[in-house]
Design a protein around this motif. Structure first.
Motif, mmCIF file in Angstrom:
data_model
loop_
_atom_site.group_PDB
_atom_site.id
_atom_site.type_symbol
_atom_site.label_atom_id
_atom_site.label_comp_id
_atom_site.label_asym_id
_atom_site.label_seq_id
_atom_site.Cartn_x
_atom_site.Cartn_y
_atom_site.Cartn_z
ATOM 1 N N ARG A 95 -3.858 20.366 -50.293
ATOM 2 C CA ARG A 95 -4.849 19.904 -51.265
ATOM 3 C C ARG A 95 -6.250 20.341 -50.848
ATOM 4 O O ARG A 95 -7.192 19.552 -50.782
ATOM 5 N N VAL A 96 -6.347 21.632 -50.604
ATOM 6 C CA VAL A 96 -7.606 22.237 -50.169
ATOM 7 C C VAL A 96 -8.512 22.429 -51.379
ATOM 8 O O VAL A 96 -8.078 22.930 -52.417
ATOM 9 N N SER A 97 -9.759 22.055 -51.255
ATOM 10 C CA SER A 97 -10.699 22.288 -52.350
ATOM 11 C C SER A 97 -11.106 23.760 -52.351
ATOM 12 O O SER A 97 -11.057 24.444 -51.326
ATOM 13 N N ALA A 98 -11.523 24.229 -53.511
ATOM 14 C CA ALA A 98 -11.909 25.636 -53.627
ATOM 15 C C ALA A 98 -13.064 25.983 -52.692
ATOM 16 O O ALA A 98 -13.091 27.075 -52.108
ATOM 17 N N ASP A 99 -14.004 25.064 -52.506
ATOM 18 C CA ASP A 99 -15.147 25.381 -51.660
ATOM 19 C C ASP A 99 -14.825 25.346 -50.169
ATOM 20 O O ASP A 99 -15.635 25.787 -49.348
ATOM 21 N N GLN A 100 -13.616 24.857 -49.827
ATOM 22 C CA GLN A 100 -13.182 24.876 -48.427
ATOM 23 C C GLN A 100 -12.030 25.861 -48.201
ATOM 24 O O GLN A 100 -11.495 25.945 -47.090
ATOM 25 N N ALA A 101 -11.666 26.607 -49.229
ATOM 26 C CA ALA A 101 -10.494 27.480 -49.155
ATOM 27 C C ALA A 101 -10.622 28.522 -48.053
ATOM 28 O O ALA A 101 -9.626 28.906 -47.431
ATOM 29 N N LEU A 186 -2.417 26.539 -55.072
ATOM 30 C CA LEU A 186 -1.132 26.576 -54.375
ATOM 31 C C LEU A 186 -1.005 25.421 -53.389
ATOM 32 O O LEU A 186 0.092 24.860 -53.210
ATOM 33 N N SER A 187 -2.111 25.034 -52.777
ATOM 34 C CA SER A 187 -2.066 23.956 -51.787
ATOM 35 C C SER A 187 -1.925 22.579 -52.421
ATOM 36 O O SER A 187 -1.789 21.582 -51.704
ATOM 37 N N GLN A 188 -1.917 22.513 -53.749
ATOM 38 C CA GLN A 188 -1.570 21.254 -54.418
ATOM 39 C C GLN A 188 -0.064 21.022 -54.391
ATOM 40 O O GLN A 188 0.400 19.886 -54.560
#
Length: 233
Positions: A95-101, A186-188
């Motif tokens: 559940r990685v946010s886009a700004d931390q990808a 994908l990390s969701q």
């Protein structure tokens, strides 16, 4: 000490540019129809405002290193190349946010998602899984991994030639879902792990190869990948 009935398969791995260690492969994820022009040529345009990315997987055992000669696979008369930017995951993420990808990125490679197109299209049109079309022995080709920790590739020419003739020519900036969006989405669904590879999609111009063909592809600023298609077994 654990005893097995037979010898377990070896860990699949790729060389890493500038290092003696190799990159062990955990899983191979592939993003489907991630360039508009390719989606159109496949007869399935994508409306990003109404859709989210979709994925399929390929077994790590399908991996072959750039420069290999592989047999023309059984069961197909329409064996296609798909040139792709490959993302190598180096850190666990869920559940990685886009700004931390960027934090999960180890590096990148150039890859070929080889496809039994005739079998894929039959499965697609019948609403069946794509495994026979995509999860092909020696069908996931990859260059060395280029370490680029935390770097988000946003642009760069991507191209492929067969026997010296250009077949695919585009730019990574044309990805429908970019690197940050792919990782976040994908990390969701999966706990991303070090050793995961993500094939990010292919541009337009995919086509068939035959025995004796030589494929050469590249992603600007990353790497080059080559493959020789041998005779059928």
């Amino acid at each position: 000490m654990t005893q097995y009935l037979f010898t377990p398969p070896a860990v699949q791995s790729l060389p890493i540019r500038g290092k003696t260690e190799r990159f062990p492969i955990n899983r191979i994820f592939c993003v489907g129809r991630n360039y508009h022009a390719h989606a159109v040529e496949m007869g399935k345009p994508v409306d990003k405002s109404a859709e989210r990315p979709f994925y399929f997987t390929k077994s790590p055992q399908t991996l072959v290193q750039s420069g290999a000669t592989v047999a023309y696979p059984p069961g197909t008369n329409n064996y296609h190349f798909e040139m792709e930017l490959v993302l190598a995951v180096g850190k666990a993420g869920f559940r990685v946010s886009a700004d931390q990808a960027h934090e999960v990125i180890y590096g990148y490679a150039a890859g070929l998602d080889m496809t039994r197109r005739d079998l894929q299209l039959v499965a697609r049109d019948k609403g069946r899984p794509w495994d026979l079309g995509k999860d092909i022995e020696e069908g996931s080709v990859c260059s060395e991994i280029v370490p680029m920790p935390g770097v988000v590739v946003e642009s760069g020419a991507i191209a492929l030639e067969v026997n010296g003739a250009t077949k695919q020519s585009s730019n990574v900036d044309k990805l429908i879902w970019n690197i940050r969006e792919i990782i976040a989405d994908l990390s969701q669904f999966y706990h991303l792990q070090p050793g995961d590879l993500i094939y990010t999609g292919t541009p337009e111009g995919v086509g068939a190869v035959v025995s004796g063909d030589r494929i050469t592809g590249r992603v600007e600023g990353v790497a080059e990948v080559t493959l020789n298609v041998g005779p059928a077994e």
